[in-house]
Motif scaffolding. Sequence first.
Motif, PDB file in Angstrom:
ATOM      1  N   MET A 109       0.855  -1.176   0.000  1.00  0.00           N
ATOM      2  CA  MET A 109       0.000   0.000   0.000  1.00  0.00           C
ATOM      3  C   MET A 109       0.899   1.236   0.000  1.00  0.00           C
ATOM      4  O   MET A 109       1.805   1.344   0.809  1.00  0.00           O
ATOM      5  CB  MET A 109      -0.875  -0.030   1.254  1.00  0.00           C
ATOM      6  N   ILE A 110       0.618   2.152  -0.918  1.00  0.00           N
ATOM      7  CA  ILE A 110       1.416   3.370  -1.053  1.00  0.00           C
ATOM      8  C   ILE A 110       0.523   4.565  -0.733  1.00  0.00           C
ATOM      9  O   ILE A 110      -0.554   4.713  -1.307  1.00  0.00           O
ATOM     10  CB  ILE A 110       1.971   3.511  -2.485  1.00  0.00           C
ATOM     11  N   VAL A 111       0.971   5.439   0.188  1.00  0.00           N
ATOM     12  CA  VAL A 111       0.297   6.698   0.493  1.00  0.00           C
ATOM     13  C   VAL A 111       1.264   7.812   0.119  1.00  0.00           C
ATOM     14  O   VAL A 111       2.409   7.816   0.561  1.00  0.00           O
ATOM     15  CB  VAL A 111      -0.081   6.803   1.979  1.00  0.00           C
ATOM     16  N   ARG A 112       0.789   8.749  -0.711  1.00  0.00           N
ATOM     17  CA  ARG A 112       1.650   9.841  -1.174  1.00  0.00           C
ATOM     18  C   ARG A 112       0.792  11.000  -1.647  1.00  0.00           C
ATOM     19  O   ARG A 112      -0.416  10.837  -1.869  1.00  0.00           O
ATOM     20  CB  ARG A 112       2.545   9.345  -2.307  1.00  0.00           C
ATOM     21  N   PRO A 113       1.412  12.178  -1.827  1.00  0.00           N
ATOM     22  CA  PRO A 113       0.665  13.287  -2.410  1.00  0.00           C
ATOM     23  C   PRO A 113       0.189  12.920  -3.818  1.00  0.00           C
ATOM     24  O   PRO A 113       0.874  12.212  -4.560  1.00  0.00           O
ATOM     25  CB  PRO A 113       1.690  14.423  -2.454  1.00  0.00           C
ATOM     26  N   ALA A 114      -0.978  13.414  -4.186  1.00  0.00           N
ATOM     27  CA  ALA A 114      -1.545  13.145  -5.510  1.00  0.00           C
ATOM     28  C   ALA A 114      -0.659  13.732  -6.598  1.00  0.00           C
ATOM     29  O   ALA A 114      -0.027  14.776  -6.415  1.00  0.00           O
ATOM     30  CB  ALA A 114      -2.947  13.735  -5.609  1.00  0.00           C
ATOM     31  N   GLU A 115      -0.630  13.032  -7.723  1.00  0.00           N
ATOM     32  CA  GLU A 115       0.119  13.479  -8.901  1.00  0.00           C
ATOM     33  C   GLU A 115      -0.850  13.550 -10.077  1.00  0.00           C
ATOM     34  O   GLU A 115      -1.955  12.999 -10.031  1.00  0.00           O
ATOM     35  CB  GLU A 115       1.254  12.494  -9.184  1.00  0.00           C
ATOM     36  N   ALA A 116      -0.416  14.209 -11.134  1.00  0.00           N
ATOM     37  CA  ALA A 116      -1.283  14.408 -12.307  1.00  0.00           C
ATOM     38  C   ALA A 116      -1.845  13.097 -12.837  1.00  0.00           C
ATOM     39  O   ALA A 116      -3.011  13.034 -13.242  1.00  0.00           O
ATOM     40  CB  ALA A 116      -0.519  15.151 -13.400  1.00  0.00           C
ATOM     41  N   GLU A 117      -1.040  12.027 -12.820  1.00  0.00           N
ATOM     42  CA  GLU A 117      -1.519  10.759 -13.369  1.00  0.00           C
ATOM     43  C   GLU A 117      -2.598  10.090 -12.507  1.00  0.00           C
ATOM     44  O   GLU A 117      -3.217   9.124 -12.935  1.00  0.00           O
ATOM     45  CB  GLU A 117      -0.364   9.786 -13.616  1.00  0.00           C
ATOM     46  N   PHE A 142      -3.786  13.742  -0.512  1.00  0.00           N
ATOM     47  CA  PHE A 142      -3.057  12.474  -0.502  1.00  0.00           C
ATOM     48  C   PHE A 142      -3.880  11.380  -1.178  1.00  0.00           C
ATOM     49  O   PHE A 142      -5.108  11.366  -1.079  1.00  0.00           O
ATOM     50  CB  PHE A 142      -2.762  12.027   0.933  1.00  0.00           C
ATOM     51  N   VAL A 143      -3.187  10.461  -1.841  1.00  0.00           N
ATOM     52  CA  VAL A 143      -3.835   9.268  -2.383  1.00  0.00           C
ATOM     53  C   VAL A 143      -3.219   8.034  -1.739  1.00  0.00           C
ATOM     54  O   VAL A 143      -2.075   8.050  -1.284  1.00  0.00           O
ATOM     55  CB  VAL A 143      -3.714   9.172  -3.922  1.00  0.00           C
ATOM     56  N   VAL A 144      -4.019   6.986  -1.708  1.00  0.00           N
ATOM     57  CA  VAL A 144      -3.530   5.665  -1.320  1.00  0.00           C
ATOM     58  C   VAL A 144      -3.799   4.750  -2.502  1.00  0.00           C
ATOM     59  O   VAL A 144      -4.862   4.812  -3.115  1.00  0.00           O
ATOM     60  CB  VAL A 144      -4.194   5.144  -0.019  1.00  0.00           C
ATOM     61  N   ARG A 145      -2.805   3.938  -2.829  1.00  0.00           N
ATOM     62  CA  ARG A 145      -2.940   3.002  -3.951  1.00  0.00           C
ATOM     63  C   ARG A 145      -2.535   1.609  -3.487  1.00  0.00           C
ATOM     64  O   ARG A 145      -1.548   1.445  -2.792  1.00  0.00           O
ATOM     65  CB  ARG A 145      -2.025   3.411  -5.104  1.00  0.00           C
ATOM     66  N   GLY A 188      -5.012  -2.058  -8.242  1.00  0.00           N
ATOM     67  CA  GLY A 188      -5.625  -1.062  -9.115  1.00  0.00           C
ATOM     68  C   GLY A 188      -6.534  -0.089  -8.394  1.00  0.00           C
ATOM     69  O   GLY A 188      -7.130   0.776  -9.018  1.00  0.00           O
ATOM     70  N   ALA A 189      -6.651  -0.219  -7.063  1.00  0.00           N
ATOM     71  CA  ALA A 189      -7.573   0.618  -6.296  1.00  0.00           C
ATOM     72  C   ALA A 189      -6.906   1.916  -5.847  1.00  0.00           C
ATOM     73  O   ALA A 189      -5.710   1.953  -5.580  1.00  0.00           O
ATOM     74  CB  ALA A 189      -8.082  -0.146  -5.080  1.00  0.00           C
ATOM     75  N   ILE A 190      -7.717   2.970  -5.761  1.00  0.00           N
ATOM     76  CA  ILE A 190      -7.242   4.260  -5.273  1.00  0.00           C
ATOM     77  C   ILE A 190      -8.274   4.844  -4.322  1.00  0.00           C
ATOM     78  O   ILE A 190      -9.482   4.677  -4.498  1.00  0.00           O
ATOM     79  CB  ILE A 190      -6.970   5.243  -6.442  1.00  0.00           C
ATOM     80  N   GLY A 191      -7.785   5.498  -3.282  1.00  0.00           N
ATOM     81  CA  GLY A 191      -8.608   6.273  -2.365  1.00  0.00           C
ATOM     82  C   GLY A 191      -7.868   7.572  -2.105  1.00  0.00           C
ATOM     83  O   GLY A 191      -6.724   7.741  -2.526  1.00  0.00           O
ATOM     84  N   PRO A 233     -14.511   0.109  -1.489  1.00  0.00           N
ATOM     85  CA  PRO A 233     -14.712  -1.041  -0.592  1.00  0.00           C
ATOM     86  C   PRO A 233     -13.486  -1.944  -0.454  1.00  0.00           C
ATOM     87  O   PRO A 233     -13.198  -2.438   0.629  1.00  0.00           O
ATOM     88  CB  PRO A 233     -15.887  -1.787  -1.223  1.00  0.00           C
ATOM     89  N   GLU A 234     -12.739  -2.143  -1.545  1.00  0.00           N
ATOM     90  CA  GLU A 234     -11.607  -3.069  -1.480  1.00  0.00           C
ATOM     91  C   GLU A 234     -10.446  -2.556  -0.632  1.00  0.00           C
ATOM     92  O   GLU A 234      -9.555  -3.330  -0.276  1.00  0.00           O
ATOM     93  CB  GLU A 234     -11.124  -3.461  -2.886  1.00  0.00           C
ATOM     94  N   LEU A 235     -10.443  -1.275  -0.266  1.00  0.00           N
ATOM     95  CA  LEU A 235      -9.388  -0.746   0.605  1.00  0.00           C
ATOM     96  C   LEU A 235      -9.852  -0.547   2.045  1.00  0.00           C
ATOM     97  O   LEU A 235      -9.043  -0.249   2.915  1.00  0.00           O
ATOM     98  CB  LEU A 235      -8.852   0.586   0.058  1.00  0.00           C
ATOM     99  N   ARG A 236     -11.131  -0.727   2.302  1.00  0.00           N
ATOM    100  CA  ARG A 236     -11.654  -0.528   3.660  1.00  0.00           C
ATOM    101  C   ARG A 236     -11.275  -1.702   4.554  1.00  0.00           C
ATOM    102  O   ARG A 236     -11.236  -2.839   4.118  1.00  0.00           O
ATOM    103  CB  ARG A 236     -13.167  -0.349   3.621  1.00  0.00           C
ATOM    104  N   GLY A 237     -11.005  -1.381   5.817  1.00  0.00           N
ATOM    105  CA  GLY A 237     -10.683  -2.406   6.800  1.00  0.00           C
ATOM    106  C   GLY A 237      -9.284  -2.979   6.649  1.00  0.00           C
ATOM    107  O   GLY A 237      -8.966  -4.003   7.238  1.00  0.00           O
ATOM    108  N   ARG A 238      -8.432  -2.315   5.894  1.00  0.00           N
ATOM    109  CA  ARG A 238      -7.078  -2.822   5.632  1.00  0.00           C
ATOM    110  C   ARG A 238      -5.990  -1.844   6.078  1.00  0.00           C
ATOM    111  O   ARG A 238      -4.833  -2.015   5.744  1.00  0.00           O
ATOM    112  CB  ARG A 238      -6.926  -3.123   4.150  1.00  0.00           C
TER     113      ARG A 238
END
Length: 162
Positions: free
Chosen positions: A1-9, A54-57, A60-63, A88-93
Motif C-alpha cells: 500500500m502506497i500513500v503519497r501526495p496526488a500526482e497528475a496521473e 493524498f492518495v492511497v494506492r 488497481g484501487a485508489i482512495g 470497498p476493497e481498501l476498507r478495513g485494511r
Amino acid sequence: MIVRPAEAEDLLQVADFWNRIIRETTITFTTVLKTEADLAAMIAARRAAGREFFVVREGGAIGFATYDQFRAGPGYAHAMEHTILLPPELRGRGAGRALMDRVEAHARAGGAHTLFAGVSGENAGGIAFHARIGFDVSARYPEAGRKFGRWLDLVLMMKKLG
C-alpha cells in the motif's frame, strides 16, 4: 500500500472514483461531478495554502484524503476540515488510518489545532471509523442536506491535534 501526495496521473482515476460516490451514494451530499481540471485546480489551491491532497494506492484501487480550512476568515485559520473516501476493497485494511495519519501530521505541521469531519448521518461506517481514530461527535444537524429525494442529517465530528 502506497500513500503519497496526488500526482497528475492520479486525477482521472480519482475523478472516476469520486464521481461514482457522488452518483450512487449519500456519503457526500453533492451532485456536482468532478473533472480532472477541477481536481487539478483544487489541489493547486490547497497546496498554495499549505494543505495537501493524498492518495492511497494498492493494486488497481485508489482512495484519497484531503483537507482545507474549515470556514473562511482568519478566525478559523487553525481549524481544518477533511474529506476521506475509500473504495470497498481498501476498507478495513489500514488504508484509511494511513491516509488520516498523513493528513493529521501535515495539518499539525501547518499549525492546525482542530480537524473536522462532516459525515452523512447515513454513513454509519464513516462515523465509526472517525470515532476509532479519536474524533468525537460535536453536533448533529438534522435534515441539513438533500439528495435522492430525501433529507439527510449531517454529523460533525472533531479531533484536537494540539
